[in-house]
Design an enzyme around this catalytic site. Structure first.
Site, PDB file in Angstrom:
ATOM      1  N   GLU A 148      80.490 -19.255 -48.072  1.00 27.14           N
ATOM      2  CA  GLU A 148      79.812 -21.362 -47.699  1.00 27.14           C
ATOM      3  C   GLU A 148      79.509 -21.263 -45.834  1.00 27.14           C
ATOM      4  OE1 GLU A 148      82.428 -24.317 -48.928  1.00 27.14           O
ATOM      5  OE2 GLU A 148      83.071 -23.094 -51.637  1.00 27.14           O
TER       6      GLU A 148
ATOM      7  N   GLU B 196      76.481 -34.795 -53.321  1.00 26.12           N
ATOM      8  CA  GLU B 196      77.181 -34.720 -54.299  1.00 26.12           C
ATOM      9  C   GLU B 196      77.749 -36.074 -54.106  1.00 26.12           C
ATOM     10  OE1 GLU B 196      79.098 -31.099 -55.258  1.00 26.12           O
ATOM     11  OE2 GLU B 196      77.689 -30.382 -53.508  1.00 26.12           O
TER      12      GLU B 196
ATOM     13  N   LYS C 194      82.064 -36.321 -55.313  1.00 23.13           N
ATOM     14  CA  LYS C 194      82.874 -35.658 -54.098  1.00 23.13           C
ATOM     15  C   LYS C 194      83.751 -36.173 -53.471  1.00 23.13           C
ATOM     16  CE  LYS C 194      82.582 -31.454 -51.907  1.00 23.13           C
ATOM     17  NZ  LYS C 194      82.045 -30.579 -50.955  1.00 23.13           N
TER      18      LYS C 194
ATOM     19  N   GLU D  17      81.811 -35.497 -46.752  1.00 26.29           N
ATOM     20  CA  GLU D  17      81.460 -34.161 -47.666  1.00 26.29           C
ATOM     21  C   GLU D  17      80.688 -34.040 -48.815  1.00 26.29           C
ATOM     22  OE1 GLU D  17      83.177 -31.432 -48.766  1.00 26.29           O
ATOM     23  OE2 GLU D  17      84.124 -31.520 -47.244  1.00 26.29           O
TER      24      GLU D  17
END
Length: 490
Positions: A272, A322, A325, A333
């Protein structure tokens, strides 16, 4: 023997084609890039749409956090290499015995491989040794890896599918700050060597998640330009090597740790790496584009890092925002995607390092009706019901774009309330009941978006299930967690 007649130009043509293919493959090898595909969204694009998005943009590898049949099925025959993940909450079961691992591999690897899914890795857990987990997974991660490996051997897949574990960069460190002094964290040193020995014996890579943004987020004195790739006013000098960016330094700290412990030949994959675009003062489109394009250009060059010259294998984090999350690490995030929730590129980004086309949007996306939910002009901000309704809305929907130096920081108080109302309304699939708020809200066909603040229209994923009384109760409970919004809005 000399070539004569027609054979010479034909042979020369063949040679030229071979050279071209080799150069093409070499270039592709140096700039091949993967991406993390997370699925914690209230409204997911169809898996087939996302696979086409990956193909349209030249991603040849994808990293998944779970084995979802729909997604793996959509990857069938796509030519995209897959790293399929096992969530941390399954580690205990998989560590407990071989039967659970056999069943997991049969269901999530063997069957899909037979169907034409190009599974290359199984990622056992996700950053299980984070210090914030307080040792929860220390005793289960490696046994789970061993059992998954044994199951792959039984299935005849161990030569093709490798077992690894994505680890946060906090598992290694340097006491001096110099990469050459890198070693594994003292409290897990023995466990790390056991895992690295396993990786070395099976030919699997060490997967590390590297986040320069987190370094900046955690330390306000962190030199900003050191996070990027255009040189730094505060480089790290390590012997004869000068590190101009934190990615290279972080990567080589791991390489040094591997070398120090006798595993210098273990390959490294960056599981990542990326930069968020909202939810924090340093999470914005400009910085994200600057970092990701700098990183991709760095990768495309094929030069590698000082301690590991050559191509770098990496998965960008992440593909799509997202909105479900956890925000425990920070409001950013939910905003790591290089695409918005609907597959629209956030900014121009060339995967080929600036030498190719920029990101293309998802095709064939269907949206709900073009209407938004906003605060009625006649509403009184001093009304207690306004504050309560905002807490409720942000308890069930994503309000992380509201706050100090975020994309919607320029809104006034009424604009903030309208944003909260609309994001809830869209999350609830534009249900008429979701734009009432005790008579404080109304719908409009005029887009309220302004400046950098986007009032979204959600994608159409089909008719939503009716909201139950339990959903409503959960919303009020979650409203407590949304109290941060009120301090900003009203």
């Amino acid at each position: 023997m000399a070539r004569t007649g027609r054979s010479q130009p034909v042979s020369l043509l063949v040679e030229a084609l071979v050279v071209a293919v080799v150069l093409c493959l070499a270039a592709r090898r140096s700039c091949a890039i993967g991406v993390n595909w997370g699925t914690q969204l209230s409204h997911q694009l169809p898996a087939s749409t996302v696979v086409r998005l990956l193909q349209d943009n030249g991603f040849d590898r994808v990293k998944l956090f779970d084995a979802e049949d729909t997604i793996l099925g959509a990857l069938k025959g796509s030519g995209i290499q897959v790293m399929v993940g096992i969530p941390n909450d399954l580690l205990a079961d998989l560590a407990g015995g071989g039967k659970a691992a056999d069943n997991w591999v049969a269901k999530n690897v063997s069957g899909h491989v037979r169907d034409g899914v190009d599974v290359r890795y199984v990622a056992v857990g996700n950053e299980p040794f984070l210090e914030t987990f307080n040792g929860t997974y220390l005793n289960t991660t490696f046994p789970a890896m061993q059992n998954i490996q044994a199951a792959l051997v039984k299935a005849g897949l161990a030569d093709k599918v490798k077992v690894t574990v994505p680890l946060n960069a906090d598992v290694y460190q340097s006491p001096t700050g110099k990469p050459s002094d890198g070693d594994f964290r003292a409290d897990i040193h023995g466990l790390m060597l056991t895992i690295v020995q396993f990786l070395a014996s099976t030919g699997a890579p060490f997967v590390a998640n590297v986040y320069p943004f987190i370094s900046l987020y955690a330390d306000p004195n962190f030199p900003l330009d050191y996070a990027f790739f255009q040189g730094s006013s505060s480089p790290v000098v390590d012997g004869g090597v000068t590190y101009q960016n934190t990615f290279d330094a972080n990567h080589d700290t791991l390489v040094a740790a591997l070398r120090r412990n006798g595993f210098g030949n273990v390959s490294v994959v960056v599981g990542e790496v990326g930069w968020p675009t909202d939810g924090d003062a340093n999470a914005n489109l400009d910085y994200a584009r600057r970092f990701n394009q700098g990183f991709l250009t760095h990768i495309a060059s094929g030069q590698g890092t000082p301690l590991r010259p050559g191509p770098v294998d990496a998965y960008v984090f992440s593909l799509i925002d997202e909105d479900r999350k956890s925000i425990q690490p920070g409001n950013f995030e939910r905003h790591w995607g290089i695409f918005y929730y609907d597959g629209t590129p956030k900014y121009p980004l060339s995967l080929a390092g600036g030498n190719g086309s920029t990101l293309k949007p998802a095709r064939g996306v269907k949206y709900l009706e073009k209407k938004w939910c906003v605060l009625k002009p006649s509403a009184n901000l001093a009304d207690q019901k306004v504050g309560d309704s905002v807490s409720y809305a942000c308890g069930l929907a994503d309000c992380t774009s509201l706050g100090y130096k975020t994309s919607c920081a320029g809104l006034d108080a009424k604009g903030n309330v309208s944003y909260a109302y609309n994001i809830y309304y869209q999350t609830m699939d534009q249900d008429d009941r979701a734009c009432d708020f005790n008579g404080l809200a109304t719908t409009t066909s005029v887009d309220p978006s302004t400046g950098t603040c986007r009032f979204i229209v959600e994608i159409d994923v089909g008719a939503a299930a009716p909201r139950s009384a339990m959903d409503v109760a959960a919303g009020w409970a979650a409203a407590v967690l949304a109290s941060f919004v009120l301090s900003v809005l009203l």
